[in-house]
Design a protein around this motif. Sequence first.
Motif, PDB file in Angstrom:
ATOM      1  N   ILE A 136       0.853  -1.199   0.000  1.00  0.00           N
ATOM      2  CA  ILE A 136       0.000   0.000   0.000  1.00  0.00           C
ATOM      3  C   ILE A 136       0.881   1.238   0.000  1.00  0.00           C
ATOM      4  O   ILE A 136       1.813   1.344   0.800  1.00  0.00           O
ATOM      5  N   LYS A 137       0.558   2.155  -0.918  1.00  0.00           N
ATOM      6  CA  LYS A 137       1.210   3.463  -0.876  1.00  0.00           C
ATOM      7  C   LYS A 137       0.186   4.485  -0.402  1.00  0.00           C
ATOM      8  O   LYS A 137      -0.906   4.579  -0.966  1.00  0.00           O
ATOM      9  N   THR A 138       0.520   5.204   0.635  1.00  0.00           N
ATOM     10  CA  THR A 138      -0.385   6.229   1.178  1.00  0.00           C
ATOM     11  C   THR A 138       0.301   7.581   1.049  1.00  0.00           C
ATOM     12  O   THR A 138       1.461   7.658   0.636  1.00  0.00           O
ATOM     13  N   PRO A 139      -0.369   8.658   1.423  1.00  0.00           N
ATOM     14  CA  PRO A 139       0.297   9.966   1.334  1.00  0.00           C
ATOM     15  C   PRO A 139       1.567  10.056   2.176  1.00  0.00           C
ATOM     16  O   PRO A 139       2.463  10.837   1.847  1.00  0.00           O
ATOM     17  N   SER A 140       1.670   9.276   3.248  1.00  0.00           N
ATOM     18  CA  SER A 140       2.790   9.464   4.180  1.00  0.00           C
ATOM     19  C   SER A 140       3.774   8.309   4.266  1.00  0.00           C
ATOM     20  O   SER A 140       4.832   8.460   4.876  1.00  0.00           O
ATOM     21  N   ASN A 183      13.060   4.721  -3.088  1.00  0.00           N
ATOM     22  CA  ASN A 183      12.754   5.704  -4.126  1.00  0.00           C
ATOM     23  C   ASN A 183      11.249   5.954  -4.211  1.00  0.00           C
ATOM     24  O   ASN A 183      10.784   6.606  -5.137  1.00  0.00           O
ATOM     25  N   ALA A 184      10.510   5.456  -3.229  1.00  0.00           N
ATOM     26  CA  ALA A 184       9.045   5.552  -3.288  1.00  0.00           C
ATOM     27  C   ALA A 184       8.548   6.988  -3.129  1.00  0.00           C
ATOM     28  O   ALA A 184       7.428   7.309  -3.520  1.00  0.00           O
ATOM     29  N   PHE A 185       9.375   7.849  -2.543  1.00  0.00           N
ATOM     30  CA  PHE A 185       8.932   9.228  -2.311  1.00  0.00           C
ATOM     31  C   PHE A 185       9.688  10.201  -3.213  1.00  0.00           C
ATOM     32  O   PHE A 185       9.575  11.412  -3.060  1.00  0.00           O
ATOM     33  N   SER A 186      10.497   9.671  -4.112  1.00  0.00           N
ATOM     34  CA  SER A 186      11.342  10.552  -4.927  1.00  0.00           C
ATOM     35  C   SER A 186      11.211  10.227  -6.409  1.00  0.00           C
ATOM     36  O   SER A 186      12.101  10.518  -7.192  1.00  0.00           O
ATOM     37  N   GLY A 187      10.113   9.594  -6.769  1.00  0.00           N
ATOM     38  CA  GLY A 187       9.830   9.398  -8.190  1.00  0.00           C
ATOM     39  C   GLY A 187      10.474   8.180  -8.817  1.00  0.00           C
ATOM     40  O   GLY A 187      10.482   8.036 -10.037  1.00  0.00           O
ATOM     41  N   GLY A 188      11.041   7.308  -8.041  1.00  0.00           N
ATOM     42  CA  GLY A 188      11.559   6.052  -8.589  1.00  0.00           C
ATOM     43  C   GLY A 188      12.985   6.175  -9.110  1.00  0.00           C
ATOM     44  O   GLY A 188      13.714   7.108  -8.760  1.00  0.00           O
ATOM     45  N   CYS A 212       8.445   5.372   6.264  1.00  0.00           N
ATOM     46  CA  CYS A 212       7.739   6.644   6.266  1.00  0.00           C
ATOM     47  C   CYS A 212       8.547   7.714   5.544  1.00  0.00           C
ATOM     48  O   CYS A 212       9.773   7.776   5.666  1.00  0.00           O
ATOM     49  N   ASP A 213       7.831   8.558   4.812  1.00  0.00           N
ATOM     50  CA  ASP A 213       8.434   9.624   4.026  1.00  0.00           C
ATOM     51  C   ASP A 213       9.095  10.632   4.961  1.00  0.00           C
ATOM     52  O   ASP A 213       8.417  11.283   5.758  1.00  0.00           O
ATOM     53  N   SER A 214      10.398  10.771   4.857  1.00  0.00           N
ATOM     54  CA  SER A 214      11.127  11.670   5.757  1.00  0.00           C
ATOM     55  C   SER A 214      10.660  13.115   5.610  1.00  0.00           C
ATOM     56  O   SER A 214      10.849  13.917   6.528  1.00  0.00           O
ATOM     57  N   ALA A 215      10.059  13.451   4.468  1.00  0.00           N
ATOM     58  CA  ALA A 215       9.585  14.824   4.271  1.00  0.00           C
ATOM     59  C   ALA A 215       8.274  15.082   5.005  1.00  0.00           C
ATOM     60  O   ALA A 215       7.819  16.223   5.089  1.00  0.00           O
ATOM     61  N   GLY A 250      -3.696   3.757  -0.726  1.00  0.00           N
ATOM     62  CA  GLY A 250      -4.481   3.734   0.505  1.00  0.00           C
ATOM     63  C   GLY A 250      -4.437   5.068   1.206  1.00  0.00           C
ATOM     64  O   GLY A 250      -3.598   5.924   0.910  1.00  0.00           O
ATOM     65  N   GLU A 251      -5.338   5.239   2.143  1.00  0.00           N
ATOM     66  CA  GLU A 251      -5.273   6.413   3.008  1.00  0.00           C
ATOM     67  C   GLU A 251      -4.358   6.086   4.184  1.00  0.00           C
ATOM     68  O   GLU A 251      -4.045   4.914   4.440  1.00  0.00           O
ATOM     69  N   ASN A 252      -3.930   7.132   4.885  1.00  0.00           N
ATOM     70  CA  ASN A 252      -3.084   6.906   6.062  1.00  0.00           C
ATOM     71  C   ASN A 252      -3.876   6.218   7.163  1.00  0.00           C
ATOM     72  O   ASN A 252      -5.068   6.478   7.341  1.00  0.00           O
TER      73      ASN A 252
END
Length: 377
Positions: A136-140, A183-188, A212-215, A250-252
């Motif tokens: 699952i990929k969520t916003p965070s 690379n899931a949060f940086s475009g692959g 979790c996305d460090s940003a 997914g949602e968080n």
Amino acid sequence: MSFRRVLPVVALFAIPAMAQEAPPDPEDTRATFPATPHASKVFPWPTGVPYQADTEPELIRGRQMGYNQCNSTTQNQDSLCQTGFFNSIEDFCLWAPPHPDSLIGDSEGEGVAWCTQPKHGARLIPEGALQGLQFIKTPSYVQIAGFIDQTRLNIQAGDQGGEFDPHGADLRGNPLGGLMYSNAFSGGGENYQQVIEWTLFIGADAFCFKVCDSADDDADHYCEHIYDRMGCNFNMPNQAQNGTFESCLGENQDFPGTYVENGQTLTYTQPPYPTLVDPTYTPRMPASSECQTFQSAELFSGLADVTAPGQPEPTGEDGEDTEPSAGTPTSNGPRPTSSDDAGNQDNADADAEDSAVTIAVSGVSIFAVIFSAMFFA
Ligand SMILES: *[C@@H]1O[C@H](CO)[C@@H](O)[C@H](O)[C@H]1NC(C)=O
Ligand SMILES: *[C@@H]1O[C@H](CO)[C@@H](O)[C@H](O)[C@H]1NC(C)=O
């Protein structure tokens, strides 16, 4: 001799790994904490990755067992690579013990990376070890949960497992010095970013892994690591099904350990060991969408010939006819609609007799009390 028939079986599952761990030696005067906590160290990919991220071998847990610089030379089944990746459903690494038949509770500091792709300089996850996955990929964050044959990852049959994260009670990480990139949060592509907050539960023939996305300002909350005895369904509510390989949006989730009651956000506190964990709520199942299902063979073509330690070589002439044991998602029927089917850690059966190892409450099964209280905060 019926008592002899029953008792050893119960004991096999009921003896916590704790009992097999050496208690801290009171004579050992070495210091515990590093000058800089492991999770505060930044190592940009690729040039900033050190040979070993942990640089204080004189501390009480000793030297980092493996290394973080992993390359084509370390790409083999004896690799001691301790740099993991979590990019997608087809490209991720788990932490598991370096030696066969290990208990997670005994080897947490020594986990090595086992990956699905032969490009990270680490071990490959053997054929048949992955039996069903939900990514699952969520916003965070990204999360993957699934069913495994843990014996193919050097984890003793019946071990209820434990939790890896970059903290640990001595702040040196479990595994010690283990690094995680994504690379899931940086475009692959090759644009790997270090992931500071992540947690992996593995054992009881299942695992769940979240980075979790460090940003994201709430990365530490979504990847909360203090509920280390609570298992997958508590920390990472998911709808993984055995035999199905699927990738979803997914949602968080709610932050692990928090829940809403009568409009108020409440926090659950995990009791100190050895008090049994007893969650007061069932975590909300976050909505998922756009799920795509795959055959395991199409995701993991590089694993078909990878034999687990102690397993016979593939029998076919070229190994191609050795199918993963659970690569037939279409036979599994419709998706579950209730969280009761989440499945992970559904392991109370083995311990039903009188064990303090596993209890199940409201569909949430609880991880074994098998970790040294010392190293798992
Ligand atoms: C590959 O990694 C190993 C282990 O970190 C290291 O000892 C070796 O120097 C590396 N080789 C190259 C060519 O970078
Ligand atoms: C998952 O499915 C495999 C293959 O059918 C089976 O061997 C295994 O026991 C199942 N795992 C669990 C936890 O039910």
